[in-house]
Design an enzyme around this catalytic site. Sequence first.
Site, PDB file in Angstrom:
ATOM      1  N   GLU A   1       5.045  -8.464   2.315  1.00 10.09           N
ATOM      2  CA  GLU A   1       4.248  -7.830   1.247  1.00 10.09           C
ATOM      3  C   GLU A   1       4.836  -6.471   0.868  1.00 10.09           C
ATOM      4  O   GLU A   1       4.914  -6.124  -0.310  1.00 10.09           O
ATOM      5  CB  GLU A   1       2.801  -7.659   1.708  1.00 10.09           C
ATOM      6  CG  GLU A   1       2.049  -8.978   1.800  1.00 10.09           C
ATOM      7  CD  GLU A   1       0.665  -8.849   2.416  1.00 10.09           C
ATOM      8  OE1 GLU A   1      -0.158  -9.742   2.179  1.00 10.09           O
ATOM      9  OE2 GLU A   1       0.400  -7.877   3.146  1.00 10.09           O
TER      10      GLU A   1
ATOM     11  N   GLY B   1      -3.965  -7.317   7.292  1.00  5.29           N
ATOM     12  CA  GLY B   1      -5.032  -8.037   7.987  1.00  5.29           C
ATOM     13  C   GLY B   1      -4.690  -9.514   8.121  1.00  5.29           C
ATOM     14  O   GLY B   1      -5.058 -10.174   9.093  1.00  5.29           O
TER      15      GLY B   1
ATOM     16  N   LYS C   1      -2.763  -2.504   4.783  1.00  2.37           N
ATOM     17  CA  LYS C   1      -2.569  -3.932   4.544  1.00  2.37           C
ATOM     18  C   LYS C   1      -2.068  -4.601   5.831  1.00  2.37           C
ATOM     19  O   LYS C   1      -1.626  -3.934   6.748  1.00  2.37           O
ATOM     20  CB  LYS C   1      -1.546  -4.154   3.424  1.00  2.37           C
ATOM     21  CG  LYS C   1      -2.145  -3.921   2.045  1.00  2.37           C
ATOM     22  CD  LYS C   1      -1.188  -4.295   0.921  1.00  2.37           C
ATOM     23  CE  LYS C   1      -0.635  -5.679   1.000  1.00  2.37           C
ATOM     24  NZ  LYS C   1      -1.645  -6.758   1.095  1.00  2.37           N
TER      25      LYS C   1
HETATM   26  C1  5RP Z   1      -2.478  -9.845   4.244  1.00  2.77           C
HETATM   27  C2  5RP Z   1      -3.077  -8.677   3.553  1.00  2.77           C
HETATM   28  C3  5RP Z   1      -4.265  -8.956   2.684  1.00  2.77           C
HETATM   29  O1  5RP Z   1      -3.953  -8.546   1.393  1.00  2.77           O
HETATM   30  C4  5RP Z   1      -5.440  -8.188   3.188  1.00  2.77           C
HETATM   31  O2  5RP Z   1      -5.649  -8.552   4.546  1.00  2.77           O
HETATM   32  C5  5RP Z   1      -6.695  -8.469   2.362  1.00  2.77           C
HETATM   33  O3  5RP Z   1      -7.103  -9.781   2.591  1.00  2.77           O
HETATM   34  P1  5RP Z   1      -8.358 -10.425   1.855  1.00  2.77           P
HETATM   35  O4  5RP Z   1      -8.014 -10.500   0.410  1.00  2.77           O
HETATM   36  O5  5RP Z   1      -8.489 -11.780   2.500  1.00  2.77           O
HETATM   37  O6  5RP Z   1      -9.547  -9.544   2.114  1.00  2.77           O
HETATM   38  O7  5RP Z   1      -2.645  -7.556   3.656  1.00  2.77           O
HETATM   39  O8  5RP Z   1      -1.449  -9.445   5.112  1.00  2.77           O
END
Ligand code: 5RP
Length: 260
Positions: A111, A104, A102
């Site tokens: 989180e 991204g 996680k």
């Molecule tokens: C943010 C995260 C998101 O949950 C992860 O990047 C998934 O993103 P998306 O639902 O836009 O694909 O960890 O920090």
Amino acid sequence: MSGELSPIDKAKFVAAKQAAQFVEDGMRVGLGTGSTAAWLVRCLGEAVREEGLRFTAVPTSVRTAELAREVGIDVVGLDEAKWLDLTIDGADEFDADMSLVKGGGGALLQEKIVATASDQMVVIADAAKEVEHLGNFPLPVEIVPFGWRTTQALVEETLVSMDVMGRQASLRMNGAQPFITDEGNHILDLHLGRIGNPRQLAMVLNQIPGVVENGLFIDICDQVVIGYGDGRTETRDINEGTVTEDRLEFVEAENIFRDI
Ligand code: 5RP
């Protein structure tokens, strides 16, 4: 209106809509960050406005807090809520053990704190997020700005003795400037290709001075709701060992698609 959604957005939407049903009156619920979590927030906002759902929401980022308020959900901080019944969040990758990558979206620190302070964590994801081995998606690591180049060098040096394929760490940028998290930190994205031992890597990374937290979520996720572009969902529960399938219909006139 929903006809304008791409198959991937439909998949994210149905996963979110299915998971929104887990939220019951009176619960304390962590709200994740990212595009899939944003669908969840919109679905829950609709339930608040149209069905009178009442719950205590704890957002995991400034942008989730803003969206929640926009759609009619009151938010409180984690310390006010203290402990949560449930957190629902997206993921960049998940494997068969429900270990996750996680961060991204850059919100991994809040989180992880919020998910860890929850009885249950439910991940919502489109099917493309499922992987045999974590690591194809660059692993986000939150680091303090002070001496970040030294921290980057220490991280790369540490990776030499880890079971990974790639060892390069790049500073995440926002245009010409380093990306800044909600906590005022930077993010290193580790290009690992394949992570052989996610548990070991998660522990070792967090021992490096300057590292605040890494994006590996091990033994935190309890259920994954996988969405498909045709409206199907599959809910896997790692504790019960169950798999439940469902299918959601798109309703063209749903308020939730307004302004998307
Ligand atoms: C943010 C995260 C998101 O949950 C992860 O990047 C998934 O993103 P998306 O639902 O836009 O694909 O960890 O920090």
